[in-house]
Write a protein that holds these residues in place. Structure first.
Motif, PDB file in Angstrom:
ATOM      1  N   MET A 183      92.936  10.136  76.369  1.00 53.51           N
ATOM      2  CA  MET A 183      92.343  10.832  77.506  1.00 53.51           C
ATOM      3  C   MET A 183      93.412  11.024  78.577  1.00 53.51           C
ATOM      4  O   MET A 183      94.110  10.087  78.941  1.00 53.51           O
ATOM      5  CB  MET A 183      91.181  10.025  78.082  1.00 53.51           C
ATOM      6  N   GLU A 184      93.538  12.260  79.050  1.00 50.06           N
ATOM      7  CA  GLU A 184      94.408  12.555  80.186  1.00 50.06           C
ATOM      8  C   GLU A 184      93.526  13.183  81.253  1.00 50.06           C
ATOM      9  O   GLU A 184      93.167  14.349  81.149  1.00 50.06           O
ATOM     10  CB  GLU A 184      95.544  13.492  79.784  1.00 50.06           C
ATOM     11  N   GLY A 185      93.157  12.372  82.216  1.00 51.09           N
ATOM     12  CA  GLY A 185      92.184  12.808  83.214  1.00 51.09           C
ATOM     13  C   GLY A 185      90.814  12.903  82.556  1.00 51.09           C
ATOM     14  O   GLY A 185      90.309  11.925  82.024  1.00 51.09           O
ATOM     15  N   ASP A 186      90.236  14.103  82.583  1.00 53.58           N
ATOM     16  CA  ASP A 186      88.927  14.309  81.958  1.00 53.58           C
ATOM     17  C   ASP A 186      89.047  14.930  80.576  1.00 53.58           C
ATOM     18  O   ASP A 186      88.040  15.141  79.907  1.00 53.58           O
ATOM     19  CB  ASP A 186      88.073  15.240  82.840  1.00 53.58           C
ATOM     20  N   LYS A 187      90.261  15.241  80.118  1.00 56.58           N
ATOM     21  CA  LYS A 187      90.455  15.938  78.848  1.00 56.58           C
ATOM     22  C   LYS A 187      90.911  14.988  77.757  1.00 56.58           C
ATOM     23  O   LYS A 187      91.722  14.096  77.988  1.00 56.58           O
ATOM     24  CB  LYS A 187      91.496  17.050  79.001  1.00 56.58           C
ATOM     25  N   LYS A 188      90.395  15.209  76.562  1.00 60.07           N
ATOM     26  CA  LYS A 188      90.856  14.492  75.381  1.00 60.07           C
ATOM     27  C   LYS A 188      91.942  15.343  74.740  1.00 60.07           C
ATOM     28  O   LYS A 188      91.724  16.520  74.442  1.00 60.07           O
ATOM     29  CB  LYS A 188      89.694  14.307  74.408  1.00 60.07           C
ATOM     30  N   VAL A 189      93.134  14.791  74.564  1.00 57.55           N
ATOM     31  CA  VAL A 189      94.262  15.558  74.032  1.00 57.55           C
ATOM     32  C   VAL A 189      94.793  14.901  72.765  1.00 57.55           C
ATOM     33  O   VAL A 189      94.658  13.691  72.562  1.00 57.55           O
ATOM     34  CB  VAL A 189      95.401  15.698  75.059  1.00 57.55           C
ATOM     35  N   ARG A 190      95.430  15.734  71.925  1.00 59.35           N
ATOM     36  CA  ARG A 190      96.105  15.235  70.729  1.00 59.35           C
ATOM     37  C   ARG A 190      97.562  14.967  71.087  1.00 59.35           C
ATOM     38  O   ARG A 190      98.155  15.695  71.876  1.00 59.35           O
ATOM     39  CB  ARG A 190      96.060  16.281  69.606  1.00 59.35           C
TER      40      ARG A 190
END
Length: 102
Positions: free
Chosen positions: A86-93
């Motif tokens: 999680m980076e802030g509110d976003k789920k990233v690969r």
């Protein structure tokens, strides 16, 4: 579950006749766990003449590869496993070898 490999990703082929080659994913087939990679795993298909293709003949096309036989290419061009964070509110690969966001 989130997809580790998506359309447009650069991937490295891990096994088979094209081992070590890299290419761009053109299509993902999640029902069968397979991907089509541009210019990789080329096969020849013998086609009959049709109205759409009056010539017919032998055509080259890409065959699908199983997801387990490809891996995301990291910034160095090497195979990398994919993680999620999680980076802030976003789920990233991200690539586990370099930690870079994909």
């Amino acid at each position: 579950m989130a997809a580790k490999i998506k359309t447009g990703d650069n991937v490295v082929v891990l096994t088979g006749k094209d081992k070590g080659r890299t290419g761009k994913v053109t299509k993902v087939l999640p029902a069968t766990n397979r991907v089509l990679v541009q210019g990789i795993n080329m096969v020849q298909r013998h086609t009959r003449p049709t109205q759409a293709d009056p010539q017919g003949g032998i055509k080259n096309k890409e065959a699908s590869l199983h997801l387990s036989n490809v891996a995301i290419a990291d910034a160095n061009g090497k195979a990398a496993r994919v993680g999620f964070r999680m980076e802030g509110d976003k789920k990233v690969r991200f690539a586990k070898t370099t930690g870079d966001v994909i």
